[in-house]
Design a protein around this motif. Sequence first.
Motif, PDB file in Angstrom:
ATOM      1  N   UNK A 650       0.570  -1.579  -0.088  1.00  0.00           N
ATOM      2  CA  UNK A 650       0.220   0.412   0.220  1.00  0.00           C
ATOM      3  C   UNK A 650       0.212   1.238  -0.140  1.00  0.00           C
ATOM      4  N   UNK A 651       1.878   1.139   0.709  1.00  0.00           N
ATOM      5  CA  UNK A 651       2.985   2.606   0.455  1.00  0.00           C
ATOM      6  C   UNK A 651       3.137   2.984  -1.039  1.00  0.00           C
ATOM      7  N   UNK A 653       1.189   3.615  -2.888  1.00  0.00           N
ATOM      8  CA  UNK A 653       0.318   3.980  -3.872  1.00  0.00           C
ATOM      9  C   UNK A 653      -0.481   4.819  -3.134  1.00  0.00           C
ATOM     10  N   UNK A 654      -0.138   4.944  -1.815  1.00  0.00           N
ATOM     11  CA  UNK A 654      -1.550   6.049  -0.342  1.00  0.00           C
ATOM     12  C   UNK A 654      -0.399   6.016   0.993  1.00  0.00           C
ATOM     13  N   UNK A 655       0.126   6.853   1.571  1.00  0.00           N
ATOM     14  CA  UNK A 655      -0.110   7.309   2.273  1.00  0.00           C
ATOM     15  C   UNK A 655      -0.603   7.051   4.108  1.00  0.00           C
ATOM     16  N   UNK A 656      -1.695   6.426   3.071  1.00  0.00           N
ATOM     17  CA  UNK A 656      -3.156   6.484   4.226  1.00  0.00           C
ATOM     18  C   UNK A 656      -2.601   4.837   4.341  1.00  0.00           C
ATOM     19  N   UNK A 657      -2.179   4.185   5.666  1.00  0.00           N
ATOM     20  CA  UNK A 657      -2.194   2.641   6.395  1.00  0.00           C
ATOM     21  C   UNK A 657      -2.933   2.284   5.986  1.00  0.00           C
ATOM     22  N   UNK A 827       7.944  10.042   3.905  1.00  0.00           N
ATOM     23  CA  UNK A 827       8.916   9.995   3.857  1.00  0.00           C
ATOM     24  C   UNK A 827       9.778   8.209   3.523  1.00  0.00           C
ATOM     25  N   UNK A 828       8.496   7.593   4.181  1.00  0.00           N
ATOM     26  CA  UNK A 828       8.997   5.781   4.226  1.00  0.00           C
ATOM     27  C   UNK A 828       8.435   5.544   2.841  1.00  0.00           C
ATOM     28  N   UNK A 829       7.805   6.168   1.928  1.00  0.00           N
ATOM     29  CA  UNK A 829       7.534   6.578   0.781  1.00  0.00           C
ATOM     30  C   UNK A 829       8.416   6.716  -0.411  1.00  0.00           C
ATOM     31  N   UNK A 830       8.836   7.283   0.227  1.00  0.00           N
ATOM     32  CA  UNK A 830       9.628   8.177  -0.352  1.00  0.00           C
ATOM     33  C   UNK A 830      11.385   7.163   0.029  1.00  0.00           C
ATOM     34  N   UNK A 831      11.707   6.364   1.168  1.00  0.00           N
ATOM     35  CA  UNK A 831      12.614   6.173   0.925  1.00  0.00           C
ATOM     36  C   UNK A 831      12.946   4.579   0.685  1.00  0.00           C
ATOM     37  N   UNK A 832      11.628   4.362   0.996  1.00  0.00           N
ATOM     38  CA  UNK A 832      11.172   3.128  -0.360  1.00  0.00           C
ATOM     39  C   UNK A 832      11.167   2.770  -1.290  1.00  0.00           C
TER      40      UNK A 832
END
Length: 845
Positions: A650-651, A653-657, A827-832
């Motif tokens: 999901x990360x 596609x969206x920032x929502x958990x 940020x998690x999405x960017x790092x990933x």
Amino acid sequence: MIGVCGLFVLIAHIVVSTYIPREVCTTYSVPGDVNIGGLFSLHGDGDVSEMEGCRGRYPVSALQLTEAMAFAVMTINQDDSVLPNVTLGFIIHDDCSWPEYSIWCSLSLVLGAQPSLEDDFCNIPGPNIGTTERMAVGIIGTAKTSSSEVVINTVELFERPLVSYGATDQELHGEHGHPYFFSTIPSDSHKAEAIVDILAHYNWEYTAVVYSSDHDIMHLLHDILDLANSHSMCMDVQVMLSEVPTVDELRVMVEVLQEHRHAKVILLLVSSAAAANAVMSAVSTAEPPLERTWVASDSWGTQLVRDRRSQGGVFIEYSKPKLTEFEEYFRSLLTGLNTTQNPWFNEFCSGSDICQESSEEGFSGEIATLAPTIDAVLSVAYALDQTISDLCNNSISNCIFQKGFDDNLFRNLQKVSFPGTRGQFEFEGNFVPAQVSVKNMQRQEGGGFELVEIGSWSSVLMDGERLTIDERLVQWVEGNSDIPQSVCRDVCPVGYVEEIDSTKRCCWKCRACRVDDIVVGTECVSCEQNEWPNSNYTVCDKLHAKTVTWDEPAVISLIFLSSLGLLLCVLATIGMIKHRRHPLIKASSRELSCVNLLGLFLSFVTVYPLLCPPSATSCGMGTILYVSSFTLIFASLLLKVNRIYRIFESSTKTVRPPRYTGPIAQLVIVALLVMIQPLLILITALVKPGSWTSIRNLFPIPPRNQPRTLEIFCDLDIGFLVAMSYNFALLGACCFFAYKARNVPGNFNEARFYVASVYTTLVPILAAMPMYFTADNAISLAISICLVLIINGYVTVGCVYLPKLYIATFKKVTEQENNHQSLSVQSRRTFVLSGDSNRVHPSTS
């Protein structure tokens, strides 16, 4: 009638050309108003071809028989109640024990002829025939069946009866026999029945037969063999001897008897005591010695040499009453108190004490044909008395040879009844009923041997009641009290059965049964799988069930590994509680970890009830804990790996958990997954009761010829398989999401450990399945089942918890790691997406 007789004599002279010695012309006669004839054998040891037919003299008993006939006639003439006013006469011929001479003597008697002596030849019946004063209305004789067969063929042409005192062949009056033949001695059929009844009484199934080639003996043997076959007795071992056995014949006899060692009982059928003694002598000198039990059937038993050779023998003798009056009469002839016209008396008794020695008190009880001779005379006399009373009006001058007299005499003879020498006398089918004494040769206290009466046999009784033997009186070979065994079979050891020996007729051999068979009669019967023969192979005993014991090395190893696993679970639990605030522990979903640790704890605990002695309690507890532990482990692992996969998926596609990834939602989901298992357990227990408490029987393959063993272990029945199928479904889902999570960044090592745990668990499960289904012993089952639990537990602890505890205990947490939770989803999405592993922490919260 004279014309017919003359024609018969002429034909006989033409057809039969035989030498008739002068001794045959000698007759012993005392004429009377009506005469009866007698045919006796006083001579006859020689060979006719050598003109020695009448030179050999028989024992004194032969002379005593002729005097017995004379005595019987004298007794009748002195009794006014029989043939009153009629004098009975007799004419006795010596047939020299040859059937050919018996024919001519019988012709002389029925034709009323006086034999004439021409030089050294006897002319029978002589030139003058038809003299009624010398015609015999009936003939007494002969002593042998062979002679009686030819005589009856002659006299029945004249319708005169022949009453024998010694012929015993039933065929003489059988279905195709001679109606004018009578015998005052029981037939061979009775003698054969008595012998076979004795053999059957002692279960002597395999008997040897030693017999002489005498005509009467051959007929007796034929009757015995017929009866023996009907009683399933075997007399296949047969040795024939001459009437006077030669040395070679006796040697061959001994060799045959030694070869057939199982024939412990020998039936001796010979016509003389001399032949019997020759047989006994040959047997006594045999090497190795022949210890046998003899069964003999003739009157010469009293003349047998009485020593250890015949000890234990069983002898049957017809009733031989003591004839006191006749004994006194015969002794009076020897002392001169009475006289006799017997032409052979001086030949037998002059110049010798043999007659005196043979006439001691009781001698009549040793001559089997003495009483039958007197009874034969009495039977004809009583029949004559009735016939004369019926036809002659007490006057016999013109009616003796009138038409119908012979026929009337024949009918009266058939139904004659009078007090005889052996009780009330009457014919039974032209023979007399048999009263047989059974005697046993025994050693006496003084060292000698005597025949002792041990029982009797009677033809007038029903089958099963005819033979009576007092076993307390019997003495066997060497004084042994045990009944000899005479069967052609060895004593089979335990575990063997008897079967017919194809190489030896009438014999049995021993065949070994299979190691798991018992012997039932003559058959091998297999025991059930959970049974084994007892030591005697007579009963199938239930096998004593065995199971794994805690002193076996393999079991000790399983218990050690399980205990160590429990310790690791305890340590992991303590570590998880102690470091519960650690970011790495918090990031691994502490709630699901508790469920997972509970499953691991149960998996190690399950080993103990499975290794206990199988019972409904231990098996039910062990199998339920077994499937429940897997459910707890795989359900929690499934949610963990699914949570990781969904968060990172999901990360992108969206920032929502993603939904339902929080602690409460995860616990609810895992509770639902776990609750399915108890429901399956309940359903299978109701559908098939006992499916969770059943015990499996195992039969390890034993070494060759070793007893079968029974081992038991908890059975994994249908309920277990259904429950494990659900666990396999969870495991499959874990494998699927583990595969999907394979691209999680490397720093997220928890996912990698989950993948390793799930995949590694498949290996022992796949290895244990064939081992479980092919195992035939309890220890193999224990290892295959318990190792799956232990290996799965160690892999899970080693892959999931020990790395976390190691990091939490021995590595310091950086400031970035303490503040990682403040990072935004973006940020998690960017790092990933950038793949900067140095800045991405494995936390998923």
